[in-house]
Structures are given as structure tokens and as C-alpha cells.
Design an enzyme around this catalytic site. Structure first.
Site, PDB file in Angstrom:
ATOM      1  N   HIS A  74      49.258  48.329  34.214  1.00 50.49           N
ATOM      2  CA  HIS A  74      48.454  47.162  33.863  1.00 50.49           C
ATOM      3  C   HIS A  74      47.175  47.609  33.155  1.00 50.49           C
ATOM      4  O   HIS A  74      46.499  48.522  33.618  1.00 50.49           O
ATOM      5  CB  HIS A  74      48.064  46.378  35.116  1.00 50.49           C
ATOM      6  CG  HIS A  74      49.217  46.045  36.008  1.00 50.49           C
ATOM      7  ND1 HIS A  74      49.097  45.914  37.370  1.00 50.49           N
ATOM      8  CD2 HIS A  74      50.529  45.816  35.737  1.00 50.49           C
ATOM      9  CE1 HIS A  74      50.260  45.612  37.905  1.00 50.49           C
ATOM     10  NE2 HIS A  74      51.151  45.549  36.929  1.00 50.49           N
ATOM     11  N   TYR A 137      39.180  50.248  44.419  1.00 47.08           N
ATOM     12  CA  TYR A 137      38.729  50.236  43.032  1.00 47.08           C
ATOM     13  C   TYR A 137      37.601  49.239  42.832  1.00 47.08           C
ATOM     14  O   TYR A 137      37.638  48.122  43.335  1.00 47.08           O
ATOM     15  CB  TYR A 137      39.869  50.004  42.049  1.00 47.08           C
ATOM     16  CG  TYR A 137      40.797  48.849  42.323  1.00 47.08           C
ATOM     17  CD1 TYR A 137      40.647  47.639  41.649  1.00 47.08           C
ATOM     18  CD2 TYR A 137      41.850  48.979  43.230  1.00 47.08           C
ATOM     19  CE1 TYR A 137      41.519  46.587  41.866  1.00 47.08           C
ATOM     20  CE2 TYR A 137      42.731  47.927  43.455  1.00 47.08           C
ATOM     21  CZ  TYR A 137      42.555  46.728  42.760  1.00 47.08           C
ATOM     22  OH  TYR A 137      43.424  45.682  42.986  1.00 47.08           O
TER      23      TYR A 137
END
Length: 474
Positions: A74, A137
Site C-alpha cells: 500500500h 507506525y
């Protein structure tokens, strides 16, 4: 199971994908476990480490039960800082941005002693190598249905990623299995550049310098009202990297009237403050064009960029206020210029027209400075955006000997094939004596010192050479 590596020195390693940085993180451990600074802005966002100060706004955690859980590839329209909290992963990154490195691949294993910074548009995917693996993240934007996302099939033959565990043997979502091959991927476009004041002299020069591209937006007031209270919602500002503010109220004398004063403050201060707020909130670089009118012209030599501001009239006051506002933006460039000449009505064109019509003008001879041509100013703006120029305030004017408006008028007559003696010099006071409309005070000394500008490599044109070229094209 591979043990976490202790005792590393904080370090960032470049990869074949521009902007993708692999970091070594110091992890301190003993028999009780370990501790690390997972993200430390003051240490990591430095020139020595090379990690950008990307301004994260959200922290996410992905937990994976089983070995072989595979996610991606992605590419999102934001930057991402990924690190492992527990366990170990194999990561694969593919550049899905427009450009020469489209399709470039990098792979690495990550454990708690490593992290990776993934820039906008680089596809990322992860395969767990241990059970109960969790990675975190940080991202600098929130998901939006209006944003652009790009995907690549995990099994793409061109990328040819050497997965430690074959894809036939791992858990993959149906969505990820259906992503396109590289030949069918729509690349992530670059962030946009917005140029305001696109119909002005500088705006037209910027269009000639930058050209027509899908990621460059040239906006007039009809396209974007910078004084609108809805400006924050007028664009998806996270999609922009740069705003070049070439819009301004420049009617120096009209600014001394009640209506002009209000218009000058609205365009040169209120609108600039709105752009500064938007730039700060969205990590945008703001380039702002200023004026010699921020100084009173009393200094005995050329003004440096760091000289104290002391404007005389309303126009100068609004430009000085705008300068101060722009300098609150983390990434800003204030380019101060003087005596601008470009595609439009200006002093040089007026003098050339008078010469051709047989008119002998009176021109002030006690104001001194240097002409600046918009082609040079546009080139300087492009340089600061393309190069590694420290943010700050820079003087950008034509180079050569300082001249008066009287000297320039005579030079225009000469270069146009007319007798320069037809031009008569007159003092500023005498020129405006008897004026019935408001007249703004002018700085007598408009000379700007561009030594610091040249030192960082910003190109500067020769004023007289540009004047000859300009008249030759007229």
C-alpha cells in the site's frame, strides 16, 4: 527466534529508494527486558540523522497472531515511521511515485532495534516472521476518502520480492490479492505547488519558469480568494508541498486612501496570515515575495536581509507585517525584491512608449536602486524549491551598479534608439509638488544587499543585461 540487537548507535541508512531511510535504534536491555526511545524528535529529526521533521498526527499499532501474516503493498499520501514493538517482520518497499525510480524495490528485516521511515507514495508491506508480532507506525495525516491511494500486487513479477515465506503459504486478505501488477499501477502524483497571483507580472513569469503540469496550480483571485474565511476548507491542503505567494496589493499611492488602506491590509496581511496558518498546520513550504518598501531608505548603503524594518507608508507597513507573519512558518522563504519589471504595465514599458510617441518626460533622480526582472525572480524561486537552501529571508534583485529612475529612463531611451537627453531629472519633492491625490512616501535608497543570497547559490541576473533583452523583445 532472533534476539533483539542491543547497544546500537542511532543511525539512518539510505536505501535505493529516495527518502526511504532504515534506522538503527539504541535498545537498552538486561535480564528484566529492554527499553528504547522509539521516536525522539530532537535526536532523530536532525541533519546528522537525516530524518525529516515530518509532524506525525496519529500512532497506530498492528498486531499479528501468526507467523507469515502478510499485508500490503500500500502507498498512502502521507509519510510513515514504522518500528517493531515485539517480534520480527520482513518488510518490502516499492517506489510507486511518478519519476525515474518508479518500481524500485528495497527489502529488510525489522526487529525492535530497527525502524524505517517511509515517504509519501512509497508502497509498504510486511510479513511477520514470529508469532505475536506487533509493529507501530506514526503517520502525518489522517485517512480520508478524498485522498489518493496507490497499490501493488504482492506477487508482482516485476518487483519480484523474495518473500521469506511463499505467498501461497501465508494469510493474505482478498483485497491485497486483487491489487494490480506494476504495469497497471497509477503512480502516486507528487504533492502540488500552488502559485497565487497567477495573472500578475510575477505570476506569469512563474508560469513560464515552472510550465504546465498537473501538480502545479496557478490561482487567480477568481479561483481562490485568500481573504475568504473559508480558505482552510478551500483545498485539501495536505496534498500541497508548497505555496508561492505572488499575490499582493501593490498600488502604493492608493494604499494611502481609506479604501486602499483596507484593501492593502486585507491582501498583504490578512491573506498572508491565513496562508501562514495553513502552511504551518499542513507542513507546507511558504514562499513569499516582499519589497524594498519595508525599509525607510535612510541607510547610507545597501540594506541587508536582517536589517530592522522601518516602513514609511501604508503599503510598506503591510508588506513588513506580512514578512513578520511568514517568518512564523517552520519552512518559509521571504524573497525581498525591488523595482520589479515583467509582463505587464511597468516603468520600462511606460518610458519606451513615451520615447516612441515623442514625449520628453521628467523623471525623479533622487531614488536609487536596481531593477529586478520577473524572469530572474521566478528563477530564484525555483532554485530555493529545487535546491538545499536554508529557510529564511533573502534579498533578490538585479545586479550591477545602482541607478536612479532618471538613469533608467535615459537608458531606455538610448536602447530604444532615442536621444536620452530628452529625459529631464527632477527631485521626488518637485515631481509630486501640487499633487491632488494622496502620494505615498518613497524610500530614497532601495538598494538591497544580495551577498547572502549569492552565497547560497541563488541565481541573480544582471539588471542592465536584462533591460537590453527586455527591450529587444518588446
Amino acid at each position: 527466534m532472533v534476539a533483539t540487537v542491543f547497544g546500537k548507535t542511532l543511525n539512518a541508512r539510505k536505501t535505493p529508494i529516495p527518502g526511504l531511510l532504515l534506522l538503527d535504534l539504541p535498545v537498552h536491555g538486561d535480564s528484566r527486558g529492554w527499553f528504547k526511545e522509539n521516536w525522539q524528535r530532537e535526536k532523530m529529526a536532525t541533519s546528522e540523522i537525516g530524518l525529516p521533521d515530518f509532524g506525525p498526527v496519529q500512532n497506530n499499532i498492528s498486531f499479528n497472531d501468526a507467523v507469515g501474516t502478510t499485508r500490503g503493498i500500500h502507498a498512502e499520501p502521507w509519510d510513515k515511521y514504522v518500528s517493531v514493538a515485539t517480534g520480527r517482520i520482513f518488510g518490502a518497499w516499492v517506489d510507486l511515485r511518478e519519476g525515474e525510480t518508479f518500481g524500485a524495490v528495497f527489502t529488510a528485516e525489522l526487529d525492535p532495534s530497527t525502524a524505517i521511515f517511509v515517504p509519501r507514495g512509497v508502497g509498504n508491506s510486511y510479513q511477520t516472521l514470529e508469532a505475536d508480532t506487533a509493529y507501530t507506525y506514526l503517520v502525518n495525516d489522517h485517512w480520508s476518502p478524498d485522498a489518493t491511494y496507490t497499490f501493488l500486487n504482492l506477487a508482482d513479477e516485476t518487483a519480484a520480492i523474495a518473500w521469506p515465506i511463499p505467498l501461497d503459504d501465508v494469510e493474505i486478505s482478498a483485497k491485497d490479492k486483487d491489487h494490480p501488477r506494476l504495469a497497471d499501477v497509477v503512480p502516486m502524483p507528487p504533492k502540488k505547488i500552488l502559485v497565487t497571483g497567477a495573472n500578475g507580472q510575477l505570476g506569469r513569469a512563474l508560469r513560464a519558469e515552472f510550465g504546465e503540469h498537473p501538480w502545479i496550480e496557478y490561482a487567480t483571485r477568481a479561483d481562490l480568494d485568500l481573504t475568504s474565511p473559508d480558505l482552510d476548507a478551500a483545498r485539501r491542503w495536505r496534498d500541497y508541498s508548497t505555496i508561492v505567494n505572488a499575490a499582493a496589493y501593490t498600488k502604493v499611492d492608493a494604499a494611502e486612501t481609506p479604501d486602499g488602506r483596507a484593501e492593502a491590509w486585507a491582501a498583504n496581511v490578512t491573506a498572508v496570515a491565513a496562508l501562514a496558518r495553513i502552511a504551518t498546520a499542513n507542513g507546507i513550504t511558504l514562499v513569499h515575495v516582499s519589497s524594498d518598501y519595508v525599509f525607510d531608505g535612510m541607510k547610507g548603503d545597501a540594506y541587508r536581509a536582517d536589517d530592522a524594518l522601518s516602513p514609511l507608508g501604508v503599503y510598506g507597513q503591510t508588506k513588513a507585517a506580512g514578512d513578520a507573519v511568514v517568518q512564523t512558518v517552520p519552512r518559509h522563504y521571504v524573497l525581498r525584491t525591488s523595482w520589479v519589471i515583467g509582463d505587464g504595465n511597468n516603468f520600462v514599458r511606460t518610458m519606451a512608449s513615451l520615447a516612441g510617441r515623442g514625449i520628453d518626460p521628467r523623471v525623479v533622480d533622487d531614488q536609487f536602486g536596481r531593477l529586478t526582472f520577473t524572469s530572474d525572480l521566478a528563477r530564484a524561486i525555483r532554485f530555493v524549491l529545487d535546491g538545499d537552501v536554508p529557510t529564511g529571508v533573502y534579498n533578490v534583485t538585479g545586479q550591477g551598479e545602482p541607478t536612479s529612475w532618471f538613469d533608467i529612463a535615459r537608458r531606455v531611451y538610448e536602447l530604444s534608439g532615442h536621444d536620452p537627453a530628452r529625459v529631464t531629472g527632477v527631485s521626488t519633492d518637485d515631481y509630486f509638488a501640487g499633487a491632488t491625490a494622496p502620494v505615498a512616501p518613497r524610500p530614497r535608497n532601495s538598494m538591497l544587499d544580495a551577498t547572502d543570497t549569492a552565497a547560497v547559490g541563488i541565481p541573480l541576473g544582471d539588471a542592465d543585461a536584462r533591460l537590453r533583452e527586455y527591450l529587444a523583445r518588446a
